[in-house]
Design an enzyme around this catalytic site. Structure first.
Site, PDB file in Angstrom:
ATOM      1  N   SER A 145     -37.384  91.164  25.035  1.00  0.00           N
ATOM      2  CA  SER A 145     -37.664  92.358  24.230  1.00  0.00           C
ATOM      3  C   SER A 145     -36.420  92.747  23.438  1.00  0.00           C
ATOM      4  O   SER A 145     -36.507  93.490  22.456  1.00  0.00           O
ATOM      5  CB  SER A 145     -38.107  93.524  25.120  1.00  0.00           C
ATOM      6  OG  SER A 145     -37.200  93.718  26.179  1.00  0.00           O
ATOM      7  N   LYS A 156     -37.396  84.447  34.128  1.00  0.00           N
ATOM      8  CA  LYS A 156     -38.799  84.854  33.994  1.00  0.00           C
ATOM      9  C   LYS A 156     -39.481  84.008  32.927  1.00  0.00           C
ATOM     10  O   LYS A 156     -38.881  83.728  31.886  1.00  0.00           O
ATOM     11  CB  LYS A 156     -38.900  86.344  33.634  1.00  0.00           C
ATOM     12  CG  LYS A 156     -40.344  86.816  33.417  1.00  0.00           C
ATOM     13  CD  LYS A 156     -40.486  88.323  33.475  1.00  0.00           C
ATOM     14  CE  LYS A 156     -40.070  89.042  32.230  1.00  0.00           C
ATOM     15  NZ  LYS A 156     -40.840  88.678  31.026  1.00  0.00           N
ATOM     16  N   GLU A 209     -48.366  93.030  32.700  1.00  0.00           N
ATOM     17  CA  GLU A 209     -48.149  93.904  31.542  1.00  0.00           C
ATOM     18  C   GLU A 209     -49.477  94.264  30.880  1.00  0.00           C
ATOM     19  O   GLU A 209     -50.286  93.385  30.544  1.00  0.00           O
ATOM     20  CB  GLU A 209     -47.217  93.199  30.528  1.00  0.00           C
ATOM     21  CG  GLU A 209     -46.969  94.060  29.287  1.00  0.00           C
ATOM     22  CD  GLU A 209     -45.798  93.593  28.425  1.00  0.00           C
ATOM     23  OE1 GLU A 209     -45.094  92.634  28.805  1.00  0.00           O
ATOM     24  OE2 GLU A 209     -45.584  94.209  27.357  1.00  0.00           O
TER      25      GLU A 209
HETATM   26  O1  KIV Z   1     -38.945  91.292  27.593  1.00  0.00           O
HETATM   27  C1  KIV Z   1     -39.189  92.251  28.327  1.00  0.00           C
HETATM   28  O2  KIV Z   1     -38.542  93.312  28.269  1.00  0.00           O
HETATM   29  C2  KIV Z   1     -40.293  92.128  29.284  1.00  0.00           C
HETATM   30  C3  KIV Z   1     -40.748  93.367  29.968  1.00  0.00           C
HETATM   31  C4  KIV Z   1     -41.533  94.208  29.046  1.00  0.00           C
HETATM   32  C5  KIV Z   1     -41.494  93.063  31.216  1.00  0.00           C
HETATM   33  O3  KIV Z   1     -40.784  91.072  29.462  1.00  0.00           O
END
Ligand code: KIV
Length: 289
Positions: free
Chosen positions: A48, A116, A185
């Protein structure tokens, strides 16, 4: 406050004991420090950042080099929370080897404790490969921003019975592949609650209701540091942007009316040194006056 790194297995204990897990994004040294001092359990260096920090329209253009730079800085500031680094789009989509090498860079060069990855399907093998290489993997289902175009935009997922059942299947699959936790999400709360009750691994929700085992919010959203409208699932706890604009405006006014810097912001020199300095100066050449 303790500066001991949270041991990863503690997250499973927190789920078992019903203690909510707190995750927040951070993208640099000060935000990592602030999140640590506030006592969160997990720091997510989310892609993000492409939108919140780099000003892009989506997370898709985020590169490995950018994620590495941000992860290194945030990890330096994150003393006790576990640091999870997002693997950017196309850093794990080609094959297992690529996924392992890129995850390895985020861990070895970036200082992340875990990575992630978004999605199930082809991502399942990548989760298994990276986890087998010794790097903990957090999964991410529901609205997966890297593939938002294919999902029809930034909108809630799993809103039909069929789509909700697919999500449950995918959730079981990422757990079986070896993920240690799952971000959900923009998923209807009852669906997220069902998944959280059925999975052995903790779920971390964002726009997924309070039935998840933990929650995550984006730093800029929760602290009011971004411009534009925050998504409906955000609760704002501060107005950092307003405070920053106000602070800079007051600074500019003080510079313009010469009330800053004041005497206390300057450095003195011994009077005799100043006198010697002034005595030794060439007189100002009148030709150049
Ligand atoms: O990139 C990010 O900040 C995320 C969150 C919204 C879970 O994947």
């Amino acid at each position: 406050m303790s500066t001991r790194k949270l041991p990863l297995p503690e997250l499973a204990s927190m789920k078992r004991d019903g203690r909510p897990i707190v995750m927040v994004t951070a993208y640099d040294f000060p935000s990592g420090q602030v999140a640590s001092e506030a006592g969160v359990d997990l720091v997510l260096v989310g892609d993000s950042a492409a939108m919140t920090v780099l000003g892009l329209d989506s997370t898709v253009p985020a590169t490995m080099e950018e994620m590495l730079l941000l992860t290194r800085a945030a990890a330096r500031g994150s003393t006790h929370p576990l640091v999870v680094a997002d693997m950017p789009f196309l850093s794990y989509h080609v094959d297992d080897r690529d996924a392992i090498l890129n995850a390895g860079r985020l861990v070895k060069e970036g200082g992340a404790d875990a990575v992630k990855m978004e999605g199930a399907g082809p991502t399942l093998g990548r989760i298994a490969a990276v986890a087998a290489a010794g790097m903990p993997v957090m999964a991410h289902l529901g609205l997966t921003p890297q593939t938002a175009t294919a999902l029809g935009g930034f909108k809630a997922q799993g809103r039909t019975a069929e789509a909700a059942l697919r999500l449950v299947d995918d959730a079981y699959a990422v757990e079986a592949a070896g993920a240690f936790a799952l971000v959900l999400e923009c998923v209807p709360a009852p669906v997220a609650t069902t998944i959280s009750e059925r999975l052995g691994i903790p779920t971390i929700g964002i726009g997924a209701g309070h039935g998840c085992d933990g929650q995550v919010l984006v730093y800029h959203d929760l602290l009011g540091y971004g411009s534009g409208k925050a998504p409906r699932f955000v609760r704002r706890y501060a107005d950092l942007r307003g405070a920053a604009i106000d602070g800079i405006r007051r600074y500019a006014a003080d510079v313009r009316d010469r009330s800053f810097p004041a005497v206390e912001h300057t450095y003195a020199m011994p009077a005799e040194e100043l006198a010697a300095f002034e005595h030794a100066l060439e007189p100002i050449n009148p030709l150049f006056d």
